[in-house]
Design a protein around this motif. Structure first.
Motif, PDB file in Angstrom:
ATOM      1  N   THR A 137      31.823  42.059  39.963  1.00 34.88           N
ATOM      2  CA  THR A 137      33.046  42.793  40.307  1.00 34.88           C
ATOM      3  C   THR A 137      32.935  43.437  41.689  1.00 34.88           C
ATOM      4  OG1 THR A 137      33.420  43.279  37.962  1.00 34.88           O
ATOM      5  CG2 THR A 137      34.618  44.620  39.560  1.00 34.88           C
ATOM      6  N   ALA A 138      31.764  43.993  41.991  1.00 35.93           N
ATOM      7  CA  ALA A 138      31.556  44.661  43.274  1.00 35.93           C
ATOM      8  C   ALA A 138      31.619  43.678  44.443  1.00 35.93           C
ATOM      9  CB  ALA A 138      30.214  45.385  43.266  1.00 35.93           C
ATOM     10  N   VAL A 139      31.007  42.506  44.270  1.00 38.55           N
ATOM     11  CA  VAL A 139      31.022  41.494  45.336  1.00 38.55           C
ATOM     12  C   VAL A 139      32.456  41.043  45.613  1.00 38.55           C
ATOM     13  CG1 VAL A 139      30.367  39.118  45.910  1.00 38.55           C
ATOM     14  CG2 VAL A 139      28.671  40.673  44.952  1.00 38.55           C
ATOM     15  N   LEU A 161      37.335  41.369  49.088  1.00 40.32           N
ATOM     16  CA  LEU A 161      38.762  41.686  49.188  1.00 40.32           C
ATOM     17  C   LEU A 161      39.012  42.793  50.216  1.00 40.32           C
ATOM     18  CD1 LEU A 161      39.866  41.580  45.423  1.00 40.32           C
ATOM     19  CD2 LEU A 161      40.455  39.952  47.213  1.00 40.32           C
ATOM     20  N   VAL A 162      38.110  43.772  50.272  1.00 45.53           N
ATOM     21  CA  VAL A 162      38.229  44.831  51.285  1.00 45.53           C
ATOM     22  C   VAL A 162      38.072  44.247  52.674  1.00 45.53           C
ATOM     23  CG1 VAL A 162      37.150  46.911  52.206  1.00 45.53           C
ATOM     24  CG2 VAL A 162      37.507  46.694  49.746  1.00 45.53           C
ATOM     25  N   LEU A 163      37.097  43.354  52.844  1.00 45.88           N
ATOM     26  CA  LEU A 163      36.909  42.708  54.149  1.00 45.88           C
ATOM     27  C   LEU A 163      38.139  41.907  54.570  1.00 45.88           C
ATOM     28  CD1 LEU A 163      33.212  41.384  53.974  1.00 45.88           C
ATOM     29  CD2 LEU A 163      34.064  43.397  55.186  1.00 45.88           C
ATOM     30  N   ALA A 202      44.511  43.142  48.415  1.00 43.29           N
ATOM     31  CA  ALA A 202      44.233  43.491  47.019  1.00 43.29           C
ATOM     32  C   ALA A 202      44.016  42.255  46.171  1.00 43.29           C
ATOM     33  CB  ALA A 202      45.381  44.317  46.447  1.00 43.29           C
ATOM     34  N   ASN A 203      44.403  41.108  46.689  1.00 43.21           N
ATOM     35  CA  ASN A 203      44.228  39.854  45.964  1.00 43.21           C
ATOM     36  C   ASN A 203      44.208  38.692  46.948  1.00 43.21           C
ATOM     37  OD1 ASN A 203      47.088  39.290  46.484  1.00 43.21           O
ATOM     38  ND2 ASN A 203      47.469  40.825  44.887  1.00 43.21           N
ATOM     39  N   ILE A 204      43.868  37.519  46.430  1.00 44.09           N
ATOM     40  CA  ILE A 204      43.878  36.297  47.236  1.00 44.09           C
ATOM     41  C   ILE A 204      44.914  35.359  46.630  1.00 44.09           C
ATOM     42  CG2 ILE A 204      42.539  34.338  48.110  1.00 44.09           C
ATOM     43  CD1 ILE A 204      40.008  36.002  47.650  1.00 44.09           C
ATOM     44  N   ILE A 205      45.886  34.977  47.430  1.00 46.79           N
ATOM     45  CA  ILE A 205      46.958  34.096  46.954  1.00 46.79           C
ATOM     46  C   ILE A 205      46.932  32.809  47.764  1.00 46.79           C
ATOM     47  CG2 ILE A 205      49.441  33.836  46.628  1.00 46.79           C
ATOM     48  CD1 ILE A 205      49.647  36.869  46.437  1.00 46.79           C
ATOM     49  N   LEU A 206      46.981  31.693  47.076  1.00 52.79           N
ATOM     50  CA  LEU A 206      47.023  30.389  47.743  1.00 52.79           C
ATOM     51  C   LEU A 206      48.480  30.052  48.066  1.00 52.79           C
ATOM     52  CD1 LEU A 206      44.474  28.364  45.570  1.00 52.79           C
ATOM     53  CD2 LEU A 206      44.048  29.595  47.705  1.00 52.79           C
TER      54      LEU A 206
END
Length: 301
Positions: free
Chosen positions: A100-102, A107-109, A113-117
């Motif tokens: 979860t931390a990784v 996501l912070v980098l 808040a999420n990754i959307i294709l």
């Protein structure tokens, strides 16, 4: 009728990742290793599959990195829990938190808040089965799922054969039932424990990939939502047997499907339906424990 078809279609949809996690995790259960890290491994599968496809657009590379990175978590868990004889519950919880931390760090980098294709065609991944698809009701339920969904149900039979009709499966069960006896006949018990854990890692990788890439085309850090723990409950209730454990996985998938479809008609109370799968998990665990205790008591009598 439309509601019923939707519920049953979504039951298949929600059952597939849990089944994959169950079928992988049951080998560790049979080898007497409690793999609490299934949740984190599935999350990693969901995260790496979306992240890799986001940057490469190559499904083959995505598959390799998803499975490879999840196997790495499996190796870490196995090394600390089997070779170093650490507490597998603490190690499993650590793997869950690290995963979860990784994902959160990346996501912070990416400042997101999420990754959307974007422009990702989910329908292109779905398989419409020619003959079954034309059958009323049945076709709309069983046809039109991604390939990993079909693989998950096929794997029930394959894992049954592997566990009960191969030397590997027999040796894994021997190691779990009596490690000293396994050593006495010359088995390398650590090897079979490692193999069992890594099979679970592969199952979680495919489960996470099915959940995020094939179904949604996006990743958020809480999307696994306890499915790994539900898989552990299904394995426990099914006593690590492929068919029985998979049935419990489908039962949990059905509860999730009911929660999603009935919440549409619930108005402000829609959020309460999200509790259904977890309430069912507690109820099934309680019932399974009661039956097991009752059977042990009868035998003792």
């Amino acid at each position: 009728m439309q509601l019923l078809e939707s519920i049953l279609y979504d039951c298949v949809y929600h059952s597939a990742p849990i089944i994959l996690c169950v079928l992988g995790g049951m080998f560790a259960y049979k080898a007497n290793v409690l793999n609490i890290a299934l949740e984190g491994m599935m999350l990693n599968g969901a995260f790496v599959s979306i992240l890799t496809y986001y940057f490469t657009g190559n499904m083959f590379v995505t598959l390799l990195l998803t499975v490879g990175s999840t196997l790495l978590y499996g190796v870490i868990f196995a090394f600390l829990g089997v070779t170093m004889k650490g507490n597998v519950i603490i190690i499993g919880l650590a793997v869950n938190m690290i995963s979860t931390a990784v994902a959160g760090f990346v996501l912070v980098l990416m400042n997101s808040a999420n990754i959307i294709l974007e422009n990702f065609d989910l329908n292109a991944l779905k398989i419409n089965i020619p003959l079954i698809g034309k059958i009323p009701i049945v076709g709309s339920i069983l046809s039109g799922h991604p390939v990993i969904t079909y693989i998950s149900f096929l794997m029930i039979f394959l894992m049954y054969m592997l566990m009960y009709h191969t030397k590997f499966g027999i040796y894994v069960r021997v190691v779990g039932e009596s490690e000293e006896a396994a050593k006495a006949i010359g088995l390398h018990t650590d090897f079979y424990k490692y193999a069992a854990i890594l099979i679970g890692a592969v199952g979680c990788a495919f489960g996470g990939m099915n959940l995020s890439l094939e179904r949604l085309g996006l990743f958020t850090n809480d999307m696994v939502a306890g499915r790994g723990f539900i898989a552990i409950a299904a394995i426990y209730c099914g006593q690590g047997k492929p068919v029985q454990s998979a049935i419990y996985a489908v039962l949990f998938g059905l509860s999730r499907s009911l929660a999603v479809n009935l919440s549409v008609y619930a108005g402000n109370a829609a959020g309460l339906f999200d509790c259904f799968p977890y309430i069912l998990m507690i109820a099934v665990l309680a019932a399974a424990s009661y039956v097991k205790h009752k059977n042990v008591k009868v035998r003792g009598f």
